[in-house]
Design a protein around this motif. Structure first.
Motif, PDB file in Angstrom:
ATOM      1  N   ARG A  77       0.822  -1.207   0.000  1.00  0.00           N
ATOM      2  CA  ARG A  77       0.000   0.000   0.000  1.00  0.00           C
ATOM      3  C   ARG A  77       0.860   1.263   0.000  1.00  0.00           C
ATOM      4  NH1 ARG A  77      -1.545   2.564   4.295  1.00  0.00           N
ATOM      5  NH2 ARG A  77      -0.819   0.826   5.528  1.00  0.00           N
ATOM      6  N   PHE A 116      -5.905 -10.549   8.664  1.00  0.00           N
ATOM      7  CA  PHE A 116      -5.435  -9.754   9.797  1.00  0.00           C
ATOM      8  C   PHE A 116      -5.983 -10.288  11.113  1.00  0.00           C
ATOM      9  CE2 PHE A 116      -4.390  -6.448   6.656  1.00  0.00           C
ATOM     10  CZ  PHE A 116      -3.102  -6.202   7.070  1.00  0.00           C
ATOM     11  N   ILE A 131     -15.821  -1.958  10.922  1.00  0.00           N
ATOM     12  CA  ILE A 131     -15.133  -0.781  10.375  1.00  0.00           C
ATOM     13  C   ILE A 131     -15.847  -0.357   9.112  1.00  0.00           C
ATOM     14  CG2 ILE A 131     -12.962   0.138   9.482  1.00  0.00           C
ATOM     15  CD1 ILE A 131     -11.483  -1.903  11.138  1.00  0.00           C
ATOM     16  N   PRO A 155     -13.753   2.084   3.410  1.00  0.00           N
ATOM     17  CA  PRO A 155     -13.242   1.293   2.293  1.00  0.00           C
ATOM     18  C   PRO A 155     -11.942   0.613   2.719  1.00  0.00           C
ATOM     19  CG  PRO A 155     -13.092   3.652   1.828  1.00  0.00           C
ATOM     20  CD  PRO A 155     -13.892   3.501   3.076  1.00  0.00           C
ATOM     21  N   ILE A 156     -11.662  -0.528   2.117  1.00  0.00           N
ATOM     22  CA  ILE A 156     -10.600  -1.381   2.621  1.00  0.00           C
ATOM     23  C   ILE A 156      -9.232  -0.678   2.610  1.00  0.00           C
ATOM     24  CG2 ILE A 156      -9.938  -2.572   0.463  1.00  0.00           C
ATOM     25  CD1 ILE A 156     -10.669  -4.254   3.834  1.00  0.00           C
ATOM     26  N   GLN A 196      -8.585   2.345   3.190  1.00  0.00           N
ATOM     27  CA  GLN A 196      -8.469   3.244   4.340  1.00  0.00           C
ATOM     28  C   GLN A 196      -8.458   2.473   5.649  1.00  0.00           C
ATOM     29  OE1 GLN A 196     -10.764   6.847   4.630  1.00  0.00           O
ATOM     30  NE2 GLN A 196     -11.033   6.894   2.419  1.00  0.00           N
ATOM     31  N   GLU A 227      -7.026  -0.473   6.064  1.00  0.00           N
ATOM     32  CA  GLU A 227      -5.825  -1.301   6.206  1.00  0.00           C
ATOM     33  C   GLU A 227      -4.823  -0.798   7.242  1.00  0.00           C
ATOM     34  OE1 GLU A 227      -4.054  -2.271   2.483  1.00  0.00           O
ATOM     35  OE2 GLU A 227      -2.667  -3.680   3.412  1.00  0.00           O
ATOM     36  N   PRO A 228      -4.503   0.508   7.240  1.00  0.00           N
ATOM     37  CA  PRO A 228      -3.577   0.973   8.278  1.00  0.00           C
ATOM     38  C   PRO A 228      -4.080   0.677   9.683  1.00  0.00           C
ATOM     39  CG  PRO A 228      -4.015   2.729   6.694  1.00  0.00           C
ATOM     40  CD  PRO A 228      -4.909   1.596   6.341  1.00  0.00           C
ATOM     41  N   LEU A 229      -5.389   0.710   9.856  1.00  0.00           N
ATOM     42  CA  LEU A 229      -5.956   0.377  11.163  1.00  0.00           C
ATOM     43  C   LEU A 229      -5.753  -1.101  11.463  1.00  0.00           C
ATOM     44  CD1 LEU A 229      -9.287   2.370  10.813  1.00  0.00           C
ATOM     45  CD2 LEU A 229      -7.567   2.789  12.557  1.00  0.00           C
ATOM     46  N   LEU A 230      -6.049  -1.942  10.466  1.00  0.00           N
ATOM     47  CA  LEU A 230      -5.934  -3.389  10.665  1.00  0.00           C
ATOM     48  C   LEU A 230      -4.507  -3.777  11.018  1.00  0.00           C
ATOM     49  CD1 LEU A 230      -8.018  -4.632   7.585  1.00  0.00           C
ATOM     50  CD2 LEU A 230      -8.806  -4.168   9.912  1.00  0.00           C
ATOM     51  N   GLU A 231      -3.540  -3.162  10.331  1.00  0.00           N
ATOM     52  CA  GLU A 231      -2.140  -3.503  10.568  1.00  0.00           C
ATOM     53  C   GLU A 231      -1.706  -3.202  11.991  1.00  0.00           C
ATOM     54  OE1 GLU A 231      -0.057  -2.912   6.202  1.00  0.00           O
ATOM     55  OE2 GLU A 231      -0.017  -1.287   7.645  1.00  0.00           O
ATOM     56  N   LEU A 246      -8.893  -4.204  14.929  1.00  0.00           N
ATOM     57  CA  LEU A 246      -9.704  -5.177  14.201  1.00  0.00           C
ATOM     58  C   LEU A 246     -11.007  -5.371  14.943  1.00  0.00           C
ATOM     59  CD1 LEU A 246      -6.810  -7.672  13.859  1.00  0.00           C
ATOM     60  CD2 LEU A 246      -8.184  -6.997  11.892  1.00  0.00           C
ATOM     61  N   PRO A 247     -12.054  -5.786  14.239  1.00  0.00           N
ATOM     62  CA  PRO A 247     -13.290  -6.114  14.950  1.00  0.00           C
ATOM     63  C   PRO A 247     -12.988  -7.080  16.094  1.00  0.00           C
ATOM     64  CG  PRO A 247     -13.670  -6.136  12.606  1.00  0.00           C
ATOM     65  CD  PRO A 247     -12.201  -5.906  12.798  1.00  0.00           C
ATOM     66  N   THR A 261     -12.709   9.748  10.988  1.00  0.00           N
ATOM     67  CA  THR A 261     -12.435   8.318  10.948  1.00  0.00           C
ATOM     68  C   THR A 261     -13.101   7.626  12.133  1.00  0.00           C
ATOM     69  OG1 THR A 261     -10.285   8.876  10.012  1.00  0.00           O
ATOM     70  CG2 THR A 261     -10.597   6.610  10.722  1.00  0.00           C
TER      71      THR A 261
END
Lengths: 646, 119
Positions: free
Chosen positions: A92, A220, B56, B59-60, B62, B64-68, B72-73, B103
């Motif tokens: 990304r 994830f 969440i 869109p995926i 946006q 992704e940085p959170l997931l990393e 996560l849910p 956000t």
């Protein structure tokens, strides 16, 4: 030091194909250093390699490649590549893509690593270990470094290293990279690293399918579950909240005090650029002038002496002068960054920047722009969103850089009377100077606003900023970074100025008259000024200013020296009374203001153009930026001459 | 403070019930007293209240940085501070993250019943 660079060169940059590398006798093993941002990765890298490092860009992109050589106790050597801080390996961001390419051995000019060091901040083990699973899939000898071990212990955190070794099948070391504690464990890991015989086995990071929402979320989630199991098995007790960090945050992020402290910090940085760096700059100027004079006396009279002194010495000197300022600026920024304050400042700035269309991380490059746009544009690499980064570096040259200052000082002293405007507090001169700084900010804000609604339009991105705990910066790290910055600045800017200085010098030397240099009016440069005179006449500028504008394309402050040459004023500086007098003869006050407005907007700086070209990987953006700023400068100057001339 | 939230929750729950009874009822069954509110967003959560991330709404690319970073849910999030600009600073897995309130308004959360007494 040059010697050791040369050595690093053959090891790393020579053959890019793997077979060629294997043909080399006794190859130095390569270890990749991976970790999330703020995990102390670069501090450990500096500990291990010291001055034996080389900074370059990865081919074709603007991410810096740090490679260094560690000398082991048994005199053997290991190369270490310090990868950008990442949270994951999806491609990304550019940083993540680079990291992935290096780890998979697909990076040109860098062989695939023989072993890995994964460094994590042990106080935040859970979120930091999200990297561990994909890293283990590389099946390389791996050392997991639990950094900031001192902080973990002080704050009452616990983790069982042995359990981590058992569960993950990697070696584990605890370090406090800032003080160097535990680094010997890393060194001992390095001494076991041998060159891997790549028997054609492909290593690859598990690709997370992009654009497929559900599987990625699942991937994830699975990774997080795995981390959860690992830390539980290792008996990880998260450290208590850092009381110091909390107390500092309630001050620095306070609703009232926060922004005030932010302003104070900005003012101190300004102060440092404009006052504390000045004695150092004067020193450099003195050295350049002194050595130039010495050369003038020593060398025999010839065209070569003229080229060397009037061309190269004066030109390169005009850039060298800014080095102290840039170093002072980066010293401050380094301290702010490593202490953890910069992340807080970015949050405070984010609201303001967001309204304009930028983001909080753009604050640092824009602030640096007040010293010099070149390092500022480099600093914009921290802006993670590509559109935001482009917008940031596009507006950076509007920040009033220090090269504009001598021009402003000269013109203000010559044309603006020293009279009080607002009682004793604000004189007319200071007001004009402040106005010019304000003009730059307005132009930057307006341009960013415009860009984000036209060329760089995008859905608002999610700004996410991790707040690292406050830490005392390691001077060693900051010192090495300063060294880095100076090298980059001198190499980039020096090359351009060197070339332009020579070209300008040649233009003043031809056509030859009676075997000597022509009078400036008749030289090629003078003629160029006369050619553009009709274009600038509406602004009230004659051909002399025209020549000044042409030469100032190299660097803004060059106009002072040029005007000095044209008017035949010896020793032309911004406080030269004689130069002020002759300028008053040829320029009206309105035109002088127009000239300052022109300088506020125009991109008269070849170094900036060159860096823009480098940082945007093409000519599209620098050309657009140059033309846009030129149009704005001309328009602004025209308005100014009408308003103040009427 | 707490009372205000409860009033707010109750009113939102009432709205929710009106719209989609079945979902709300199953949620009620799981969490005895706090009505799970489908549209409780992280941005609405008062400071020092731990919540669980449910969904969440981004869109995926946006997200992704959170997931990393482990957002996560199912993860627990606790807003610990407000930035001077009014953006929440949250604690997740021992890390502090600053996110824009835009956000935060896209993160659907639910309050954790057992932690209600804190704060």
């Amino acid at each position: 030091m040059d010697d050791c660079h040369a050595k690093t060169d053959d090891g790393l940059n020579a053959p890019s194909s793997r077979t060629a590398v294997q043909d080399l006798p006794a190859r130095t093993p390569l270890v990749a250093l991976i970790g999330p941002p703020n995990s102390g990765k670069s501090t450990l890298f500096n500990r291990l390699t010291g001055l034996r490092q080389k900074v370059a860009n990865y081919p074709g992109v603007t991410v810096e490649k740090h490679v260094g050589r560690a000398r082991l106790p048994d005199e053997r050597e290991v190369d270490i590549v310090d990868l950008p801080g990442v949270h994951g390996f999806s491609a990304r961001t550019l940083d993540e893509k680079i990291t992935r390419d290096v780890l998979e051995g697909r990076m040109d000019g860098l062989r695939s690593p023989d072993a890995l060091i994964l460094i994590v901040d042990s106080t935040r083990l859970e979120s930091q270990l999200m990297l561990v699973e994909p890293v283990l899939e590389l099946k390389l000898p791996t050392l997991l470094v639990l950094n900031m071990a001192d902080e973990l212990e002080v704050r009452g955190g616990k983790v069982d290293d042995e359990a981590l070794v058992r569960r993950l099948g990697v070696q584990v070391a605890r370090t406090t990279a800032r003080t160097g504690l535990g680094v010997e464990a890393v060194t001992s890991f390095l001494s076991d690293v041998t060159v891997r015989e790549s028997g054609g086995q492909e290593i690859s990071l598990r690709n997370i399918p992009l654009g497929v929402p559900l599987p990625m979320m699942d991937a994830f989630a699975a990774r997080r579950r795995h981390v959860g199991e690992v830390v539980e098995e290792a008996g990880f007790v998260p450290p208590g909240p850092s009381a110091v960090s909390e107390r500092l945050d309630s001050l620095f992020l306070h609703r009232v005090w926060g922004p005030l402290i932010f302003l104070a910090v900005v003012l101190v940085v300004f102060q440092s650029i404009f006052t504390w760096a000045v004695p150092l700059m004067d020193g450099v100027e003195f050295l350049i002038a002194g050595s130039g004079e010495w050369l003038a006396v020593t060398l025999p009279e010839s065209w070569f002496r003229s080229l060397l002194i009037d061309g190269v010495w004066a030109g390169v000197g005009s850039v060298l002068v800014f080095l102290p300022q840039i170093l002072v600026l980066f010293l401050f920024l380094g301290v702010l960054e490593d202490s953890g304050y910069m992340a807080r400042a970015a949050i405070i700035a984010d609201r303001m920047m967001y309204r304009v269309g930028l983001q909080g991380r753009a604050f640092l490059p824009l602030l640096s722009g007040y010293a010099c746009a070149v390092p500022a544009i480099l600093a914009a690499r921290t802006v993670d969103d590509e559109r935001d980064r482009l917008a940031t570096i596009f507006v950076t040259p509007f920040m009033t850089c220090s090269a504009r200052l001598p021009v402003y000082v000269l013109l203000i002293a010559a044309f603006i009377p020293q009279e009080p405007l607002l009682g004793r507090f604000l004189g007319q001169r200071a007001a004009v100077l402040l106005g010019l700084y304000g003009l730059g900010i307005v132009a930057a804000v307006g341009t960013a606003y415009l860009l984000k609604r036209t060329l760089l339009r995008a859905k608002p991105t999610s700004f996410l900023m991790e707040l690292p705990p406050y830490r005392i910066p390691a001077l060693r790290s900051i010192g090495l970074r300063l060294l880095d910055r100076s090298r980059i600045f001198l190499r980039r800017a020096g090359r351009i100025i060197f070339t332009v200085a020579i070209v300008l010098w040649v233009l003043t030397q031809f056509p030859r008259t009676e075997g000597g240099a022509p009078h400036i009016d008749d030289s090629a440069l003078g003629r160029i000024g006369q050619v553009i005179e009709p274009a600038i006449a509406p602004l009230g500028f004659d051909w002399r200013i025209g020549v000044g504008l042409v030469t100032s394309l190299a660097a803004r402050e060059v106009i002072i020296g040029t005007l000095g040459t044209i008017y035949g004023v010896e020793d032309a500086t911004d406080d030269s009374i004689v130069l002020q007098d002759v300028l008053r003869r040829d320029l009206t006050t309105a035109s002088a203001i127009a000239l300052m407005v022109f300088f506020a907007f125009a991109l008269q700086c070849m170094s900036t153009v060159a860096v823009m070209h480098r940082e945007t990987a093409g000519w599209k953006w620098p050309i657009l930026q140059f033309s846009y700023m030129l149009v704005l400068a001309y328009g602004g100057a025209y308005v100014a001459v009408r308003v103040f001339g009427g | 403070m707490l009372r205000l939230i409860l009033i707010r929750l109750a009113s939102e729950a009432a709205l929710g019930l009106f719209v989609d009874t079945t979902v709300q009822l199953t949620q009620f069954a799981e969490h005895s007293w706090v009505p799970a509110v489908e549209d409780l967003r992280l941005g609405d959560v008062p400071l020092r209240h731990t919540v669980e991330l449910v969904h969440i709404d981004l869109p995926i690319d946006q997200a992704e940085p959170l997931l990393e970073r482990g957002v996560l849910p199912g993860c627990r999030i606790c807003p610990v501070r407000m930035s001077p600009g009014g953006d929440p600073i949250v604690s997740v897995d021992g890390s502090l993250l600053a996110i824009r309130r835009e956000t935060a308004d896209c993160l659907c959360v639910r309050l954790l019943a057992q932690l209600q007494d804190v704060g």
